[in-house]
Design an enzyme around this catalytic site. Structure first.
Site, PDB file in Angstrom:
ATOM      1  N   ALA A   1      44.271  -1.240  12.433  1.00 55.64           N
ATOM      2  CA  ALA A   1      42.876  -1.523  12.099  1.00 55.64           C
ATOM      3  C   ALA A   1      41.915  -0.529  12.738  1.00 55.64           C
ATOM      4  O   ALA A   1      40.712  -0.741  12.726  1.00 55.64           O
ATOM      5  CB  ALA A   1      42.541  -2.939  12.547  1.00 55.64           C
TER       6      ALA A   1
ATOM      7  N   ASN B   1      45.210  -5.524  19.839  1.00 52.79           N
ATOM      8  CA  ASN B   1      46.205  -4.457  19.777  1.00 52.79           C
ATOM      9  C   ASN B   1      45.552  -3.105  19.530  1.00 52.79           C
ATOM     10  O   ASN B   1      46.072  -2.065  19.932  1.00 52.79           O
ATOM     11  CB  ASN B   1      47.234  -4.767  18.696  1.00 52.79           C
ATOM     12  CG  ASN B   1      48.157  -5.897  19.114  1.00 52.79           C
ATOM     13  OD1 ASN B   1      48.803  -5.835  20.147  1.00 52.79           O
ATOM     14  ND2 ASN B   1      48.206  -6.952  18.321  1.00 52.79           N
TER      15      ASN B   1
ATOM     16  N   HIS C   1      34.930  -2.445  14.989  1.00 57.31           N
ATOM     17  CA  HIS C   1      35.297  -1.686  16.183  1.00 57.31           C
ATOM     18  C   HIS C   1      34.483  -0.399  16.210  1.00 57.31           C
ATOM     19  O   HIS C   1      34.446   0.335  15.208  1.00 57.31           O
ATOM     20  CB  HIS C   1      36.786  -1.329  16.182  1.00 57.31           C
ATOM     21  CG  HIS C   1      37.687  -2.494  15.941  1.00 57.31           C
ATOM     22  ND1 HIS C   1      37.877  -3.488  16.872  1.00 57.31           N
ATOM     23  CD2 HIS C   1      38.457  -2.825  14.872  1.00 57.31           C
ATOM     24  CE1 HIS C   1      38.724  -4.383  16.394  1.00 57.31           C
ATOM     25  NE2 HIS C   1      39.093  -4.003  15.184  1.00 57.31           N
TER      26      HIS C   1
END
Length: 276
Positions: free
Chosen positions: A130, A198, A228
């Protein structure tokens, strides 16, 4: 007269975990969208439910315990709870095989497996998942990186159940405004949010390590996507990037994560490979 070139044998895949990511990988192989591979075996917490789910697309694929996967395959795709990481990855790297892993944070507490892979010719591969910018961070790490910072904002449902929240008595279920729930190192984030961060571990392992990489985590009830933002300062470049990931059926996992695994596998057999 040109000689016939023999068709290479398919790479046998084991898939550990049959959630959104694992099932997506099996479906990609069985549909022919990921040529050069075949499914050797899968494992899941509920094996009977797994057999039912596979009935239409892969009825003949063995469903076995995680510790029994290695003889069935050349490579394992690990997309299971982080607690099972050593049991899944260990047998493969001990046998000199490869493991494509999604529980990247578990590497920080299972570093002996990296040594085991080195000793036996195995390899642990972490897809970008991701998180974008890993190629740039990996390249920058060949020089000198001064700092790496990531700010993660997630919907409340994407963080519920994280051990760090329980340990520190942080209630986000009734949040009506953004709450900063964590600020610290990537190592601490991986320990406190094993199913949620992660991406932070992947960023840390690509750059300056889990103790120097800093992470901020926010629970935001207004969000529907995991976001993010990364800021890197290095001697070769300074850059900042952000990404908004559409959640999968599991709110802790973005849809792009499964696609990243498929892209990683495709690179293994592709005649042209892009990226670092």
């Amino acid at each position: 007269m040109p000689q016939d070139i023999p068709t290479p044998k398919p790479i046998r895949l084991a898939v550990a975990g049959l959630g959104a990511i694992g099932f997506g990988v099996v479906a990609a192989v069985q549909s022919g969208r990921l040529p050069g591979f075949e499914i050797g075996a899968v494992s899941a917490r509920d094996r009977d439910a797994a057999r039912e789910r596979l009935a239409e697309i892969a009825p003949d694929v063995p469903v076995v315990a995680v510790g029994e996967l290695e003889p069935y395959a050349d490579l394992v795709v690990e997309c299971a709870p982080a607690a099972l990481f050593p049991e899944i990855v260990g047998p493969f790297v001990r046998a000199g095989k490869k493991a494509v892993v999604l529980s990247v944070g578990a590497i920080l507490s299972s570093e002996h497996l990296v040594k085991l892979a080195a000793e036996n010719g195995g390899q642990i591969i972490a897809p970008s998942g991701a998180l974008l910018a890993l190629d740039a961070v990996t390249a920058a790490a060949e020089g000198s990186i001064e700092s790496v910072r990531m700010i993660t904002r997630k919907p409340v449902t994407g963080l519920l159940g994280a051990p760090y929240l329980d340990e520190h008595g942080i209630d986000i279920a009734s949040a009506t405004a953004p709450i900063r729930v964590f600020s610290g190192s990537a190592r601490e984030a991986a320990r406190g949010f094993p199913a949620n961060l992660n991406v932070g571990a992947a960023l840390a392992l690509s750059g300056i390590g889990p103790d120097r990489t800093t992470i901020e985590i926010w629970a935001d009830p207004a969000l529907t996507r995991n976001t993010h933002a990364i800021e890197v300062v290095a001697d070769s470049a300074s850059f900042s990037m952000s990404i908004e990931n559409v959640p999968s059926e599991n709110p802790k996992t973005g849809r792009i994560t499964a696609l990243s695994v498929i892209a990683t596998l495709r690179k293994m057999t592709a005649p042209l490979r892009m990226g670092t």
